[in-house]
Enzyme design. Structure first.
Site, short mmCIF file in Angstrom:
data_model
loop_
_atom_site.label_atom_id
_atom_site.label_comp_id
_atom_site.label_asym_id
_atom_site.label_seq_id
_atom_site.Cartn_x
_atom_site.Cartn_y
_atom_site.Cartn_z
N ASN A 90 20.83 -4.29 -73.81
CA ASN A 90 20.09 -5.11 -72.84
C ASN A 90 21.01 -5.84 -71.86
O ASN A 90 20.74 -5.90 -70.66
CB ASN A 90 19.21 -6.12 -73.57
CG ASN A 90 18.39 -6.95 -72.61
OD1 ASN A 90 17.64 -6.41 -71.81
ND2 ASN A 90 18.57 -8.26 -72.65
N TRP B 279 17.10 -1.50 -47.93
CA TRP B 279 18.00 -1.01 -48.98
C TRP B 279 18.86 0.12 -48.46
O TRP B 279 18.50 0.79 -47.49
CB TRP B 279 17.19 -0.53 -50.19
CG TRP B 279 16.38 -1.60 -50.84
CD1 TRP B 279 15.02 -1.76 -50.77
CD2 TRP B 279 16.86 -2.66 -51.67
NE1 TRP B 279 14.63 -2.86 -51.49
CE2 TRP B 279 15.74 -3.43 -52.07
CE3 TRP B 279 18.12 -3.05 -52.13
CZ2 TRP B 279 15.84 -4.56 -52.89
CZ3 TRP B 279 18.23 -4.16 -52.95
CH2 TRP B 279 17.09 -4.91 -53.32
N GLU C 103 11.85 -12.24 -77.81
CA GLU C 103 12.22 -11.02 -77.07
C GLU C 103 11.12 -9.96 -77.18
O GLU C 103 10.77 -9.31 -76.20
CB GLU C 103 13.54 -10.44 -77.60
CG GLU C 103 14.75 -11.24 -77.23
CD GLU C 103 14.99 -11.38 -75.74
OE1 GLU C 103 14.88 -10.38 -75.01
OE2 GLU C 103 15.27 -12.51 -75.29
N TRP D 133 16.42 -0.54 -55.69
CA TRP D 133 16.30 -0.68 -57.14
C TRP D 133 15.39 0.38 -57.75
O TRP D 133 15.53 0.74 -58.91
CB TRP D 133 15.76 -2.09 -57.48
CG TRP D 133 14.44 -2.38 -56.81
CD1 TRP D 133 14.25 -2.79 -55.53
CD2 TRP D 133 13.14 -2.24 -57.38
NE1 TRP D 133 12.91 -2.92 -55.26
CE2 TRP D 133 12.20 -2.59 -56.38
CE3 TRP D 133 12.66 -1.85 -58.63
CZ2 TRP D 133 10.82 -2.56 -56.59
CZ3 TRP D 133 11.30 -1.83 -58.83
CH2 TRP D 133 10.40 -2.18 -57.82
N TRP E 91 8.51 -10.49 -74.68
CA TRP E 91 8.71 -10.01 -73.29
C TRP E 91 7.96 -8.71 -73.05
O TRP E 91 7.47 -8.44 -71.97
CB TRP E 91 10.21 -9.77 -73.01
CG TRP E 91 10.95 -10.98 -72.55
CD1 TRP E 91 11.76 -11.76 -73.31
CD2 TRP E 91 10.96 -11.54 -71.22
NE1 TRP E 91 12.28 -12.77 -72.53
CE2 TRP E 91 11.81 -12.66 -71.25
CE3 TRP E 91 10.35 -11.20 -70.02
CZ2 TRP E 91 12.06 -13.45 -70.13
CZ3 TRP E 91 10.59 -11.97 -68.89
CH2 TRP E 91 11.43 -13.09 -68.95
N TRP F 280 13.90 -4.22 -64.13
CA TRP F 280 14.47 -3.95 -62.80
C TRP F 280 14.03 -5.02 -61.80
O TRP F 280 14.82 -5.47 -60.98
CB TRP F 280 14.10 -2.54 -62.31
CG TRP F 280 15.06 -1.54 -62.86
CD1 TRP F 280 14.92 -0.83 -64.02
CD2 TRP F 280 16.34 -1.21 -62.33
NE1 TRP F 280 16.03 -0.07 -64.23
CE2 TRP F 280 16.92 -0.27 -63.22
CE3 TRP F 280 17.05 -1.59 -61.22
CZ2 TRP F 280 18.18 0.27 -63.00
CZ3 TRP F 280 18.31 -1.05 -61.00
CH2 TRP F 280 18.87 -0.14 -61.88
P1 FAD Z 1 15.97 -6.11 -79.48
O1 FAD Z 1 16.87 -7.09 -78.82
O2 FAD Z 1 16.10 -5.92 -80.92
O3 FAD Z 1 14.47 -6.58 -79.12
C1 FAD Z 1 13.36 -6.15 -79.90
C2 FAD Z 1 12.29 -5.53 -79.02
O4 FAD Z 1 11.80 -6.47 -78.08
C3 FAD Z 1 12.81 -4.37 -78.16
O5 FAD Z 1 12.84 -3.19 -78.91
C4 FAD Z 1 11.79 -4.35 -77.03
O6 FAD Z 1 10.62 -3.67 -77.39
C5 FAD Z 1 11.47 -5.83 -76.85
N1 FAD Z 1 12.31 -6.40 -75.79
C6 FAD Z 1 13.50 -7.01 -75.92
N2 FAD Z 1 13.95 -7.44 -74.71
C7 FAD Z 1 13.01 -7.08 -73.82
C8 FAD Z 1 12.89 -7.25 -72.40
N3 FAD Z 1 13.81 -7.87 -71.67
N4 FAD Z 1 11.80 -6.73 -71.80
C9 FAD Z 1 10.83 -6.10 -72.51
N5 FAD Z 1 10.89 -5.93 -73.85
C10 FAD Z 1 11.96 -6.40 -74.49
N6 FAD Z 1 12.97 -1.96 -72.80
C11 FAD Z 1 12.25 -0.89 -73.17
O7 FAD Z 1 11.71 -0.87 -74.28
N7 FAD Z 1 12.09 0.19 -72.34
C12 FAD Z 1 12.68 0.23 -71.10
O8 FAD Z 1 12.49 1.22 -70.38
C13 FAD Z 1 13.47 -0.88 -70.69
N8 FAD Z 1 14.11 -0.87 -69.50
C14 FAD Z 1 14.85 -1.97 -69.12
C15 FAD Z 1 15.47 -1.96 -67.87
C16 FAD Z 1 16.22 -3.06 -67.45
C17 FAD Z 1 16.87 -3.05 -66.09
C18 FAD Z 1 16.36 -4.18 -68.30
C19 FAD Z 1 17.18 -5.36 -67.86
C20 FAD Z 1 15.74 -4.19 -69.54
C21 FAD Z 1 14.98 -3.10 -69.97
N9 FAD Z 1 14.34 -3.07 -71.24
C22 FAD Z 1 13.59 -1.99 -71.59
C23 FAD Z 1 14.39 -4.24 -72.12
C24 FAD Z 1 15.55 -4.25 -73.16
O9 FAD Z 1 16.75 -3.96 -72.53
C25 FAD Z 1 15.33 -3.29 -74.32
O10 FAD Z 1 14.04 -3.45 -74.85
C26 FAD Z 1 16.34 -3.54 -75.45
O11 FAD Z 1 17.65 -3.39 -74.96
C27 FAD Z 1 16.09 -2.58 -76.58
O12 FAD Z 1 17.02 -2.75 -77.61
P2 FAD Z 1 16.56 -3.29 -79.02
O13 FAD Z 1 15.38 -2.53 -79.50
O14 FAD Z 1 17.76 -3.33 -79.90
O15 FAD Z 1 16.08 -4.77 -78.64
#
Ligand code: FAD
Length: 518
Positions: free
Chosen positions: A387, A352, A320, A405, A323, A428
């Site tokens: 997420n 849209w 993750e 979007w 990503w 997005w």
């Molecule tokens: P954990 O699950 O603990 O993951 C650890 C770290 O991995 C996160 O802190 C993040 O840095 C990275 N990560 C995890 N999943 C993703 C992912 N899908 N894409 C990119 N990095 C990821 N993340 C942001 O940091 N900033 C945003 O503005 C953002 N906008 C999002 C918008 C949408 C529509 C979606 C679907 C996802 C978005 N994310 C974003 C990704 C993800 O939702 C968040 O990083 C995550 O929910 C953060 O919670 P956590 O730190 O507990 O994540």
């Protein structure tokens, strides 16, 4: 040429001139989205140079209201940054290193102002970590040429990704547009370049004379808020309690997560009511912790010391964090995603909706779809959203409400404490099926199924939509469709503003028309 290529070209063209830069009276590090002393590539480089040249290290941060505006920084994120600067200043002061903070009103003036500051401190060497957004890369290119002309050197280095953008190529020599093969290559690349995970030391103490020499810098004020982006007293209290700032907090959060919860990450990460994820995104977004430290710390809990070995939870968590790297690599290779354009040009033609009533209902968490409303209220109240529900609300906006979007992307940036351009744009693009490696356009999240699957006992909905707290575990997901309409109405909860099937079908039609050239 892409902005990153322009920067590399400028680095090549100025290399000789930069070598001639004389020692000067100090070395400078420019903090941006890397607000930490530990494991900071540029800061460690600047400290090393300072040691070699036997001069002090000086640090600075420029508050740019125009950058905040251009990057849609939310008030809660700006507040987090400004609070973090105070922690950073205190930590650096213990090392006799000053952190100078100044507000520069016009972003175009930044390169010129950096030059003036360096001159005023007698600095001929500047170090900074790269940011990959188009404007930032252009600014750095301009600054590089400006400093080279004046006999100064500027080292702009990779830091924010574990693997720097541009290093991973598919068999055809291109940047991957699909995550899974990219991820395999990412892991293999790290396994054969283990230095990528190495910890960069914090800077050592400055010579004692630095205090006297840079006394004014030690006394500089850090603004309490940015104009027009102030928090109310109530918001301050709420957000400060929710989002403690600074690198010590980030490291403690990472260690606690790895100690207590990472093992169960793969099972719990999709349940929005569960505290199953790390909540480190706010820290990664502001750079109070590095992605390198996150991956290294998690990997070190595996006996094999491999990224893909050991506990499932660790493997999945590292994938993750990857990503985040992936979306930055995409941004550098296809910078047009930064310019309000979908990754695939075809998708620019989807018609849209811009229905303001529907958009308002989505923003306020009043769509009549409990899981969507719970998630939007979580965002509005905390600056964060889980997420799983980020995907649900994004899919709902684009595929059920058929709303552009980009309006959702912008709303997220304006409200998230972890708002990060590349990850947000990537998320997005995935959810609306217009991005790189997207959800297939015909896969449309059913909000009801998502709700039943990931919030089975309705705990998340009950917390954020208290109007529905007395409904049973079945009714809570769809009050009006499951015989609890009267109760919901009485409690002031709205009816669904659209019907899932018919609007989702309209989205399919819009896509099919596009494919068939209609
Ligand atoms: P954990 O699950 O603990 O993951 C650890 C770290 O991995 C996160 O802190 C993040 O840095 C990275 N990560 C995890 N999943 C993703 C992912 N899908 N894409 C990119 N990095 C990821 N993340 C942001 O940091 N900033 C945003 O503005 C953002 N906008 C999002 C918008 C949408 C529509 C979606 C679907 C996802 C978005 N994310 C974003 C990704 C993800 O939702 C968040 O990083 C995550 O929910 C953060 O919670 P956590 O730190 O507990 O994540």
């Amino acid at each position: 040429r892409r902005p990153m290529e322009n920067l590399v070209k400028a680095q090549g063209e100025t290399a000789e001139a930069m070598k001639k830069a004389t020692k000067g009276e100090a070395i400078a590090h420019w903090f941006k989205t890397d607000l930490r002393c530990t494991d900071n590539t540029s800061l460690a480089l600047a400290a090393q140079k300072a040691k070699e040249m036997d001069v002090p290290l000086v640090c600075f941060y420029l508050v740019s209201p125009q950058d905040f505006k251009a990057h849609l920084r939310s008030p809660v994120r700006i507040d987090f940054i400004l609070r973090t600067l105070q922690v950073l200043r205190d930590d650096l002061a213990k090392l006799d290193i000053p952190l100078y903070v100044e507000t520069v009103e016009e972003r175009a003036e930044i390169p010129g102002r950096v030059l003036e500051l360096l001159d005023s401190w007698g600095c001929n060497h500047l170090c900074a970590n790269l940011e990959y957004e188009v404007d930032e890369l252009r600014r750095e290119t301009k600054l590089l040429r400006l400093l080279a002309e004046k006999g100064k050197s500027f080292e702009a280095v990779h830091d924010t990704c574990v693997v720097p953008p541009g290093q991973l190529r598919s068999g055809t020599g291109n940047q991957y547009a699909v995550y899974t093969p990219w991820y395999r290559t990412w892991m293999a690349h790290i396994h054969s370049n283990l230095d990528l995970l190495e910890l960069h030391d914090s800077p050592p103490k400055n010579p004692a004379s630095a205090r006297k020499k840079f006394q004014k810098l030690f006394n500089c004020e850090i603004p309490a808020a940015a104009k027009g982006k102030e928090l109310s007293a109530e918001e301050k209290k709420r957000f400060h309690a929710l989002w403690p700032c600074g690198e010590h907090e980030a490291k403690a959060r990472l260690d606690k997560f790895c100690e207590e919860r990472i093992g169960e990450y793969s099972e719990k990460r999709n349940v929005p009511s569960d505290n199953g994820t790390s909540s480190l995104s706010v820290h990664l977004a502001s750079g109070t912790i590095s992605a390198r430290t996150c991956v290294r710390t998690a990997r070190d809990r595996n006996k094999s010391k491999k990224l893909d070995g050991g506990l499932d939870g660790i493997k999945v968590w590292i994938s993750e964090v990857a990503w985040r790297d992936f979306y930055r690599h995409v941004l550098v290779r296809w910078p047009h995603v930064c310019m309000n354009k979908p990754y695939k040009p075809d998708y620019a033609d989807i018609e849209w909706s811009y229905d303001t009533e529907h958009f308002k209902a989505w923003c306020e968490g009043k769509t009549g779809f409990p899981i969507v409303d719970a998630a939007m209220r979580q965002l509005n109240h905390t600056g964060y959203m889980h997420n799983r529900t980020r995907m649900v609300v994004a899919s709902f906006l684009a595929k059920d409400l058929l709303i552009d979007w980009r309006m959702g992307e912008k709303y997220f940036m304006e409200h998230l404490v972890d708002g990060d351009f590349a990850s947000n744009n990537g998320g997005w693009g995935f959810s609306a099926s217009v991005g790189v490696d997207p959800q297939p356009y015909f896969r449309i999240f059913n909000p009801l199924r998502q709700s039943e699957r990931f919030d089975a006992d309705g705990e998340y909905i009950r917390h954020w939509v208290p109007e529905l707290k007395d409904l049973d575990n079945k009714q809570i997901h769809d009050p009006y469709g499951r015989g609890a309409g009267d109760k919901a109405k009485k409690a002031g909860y709205p009816k669904p503003i659209v019907e899932h099937i018919s609007t989702a079908t309209a989205f399919m039609k819009a896509n099919n028309d596009l494919r068939l050239g209609d």
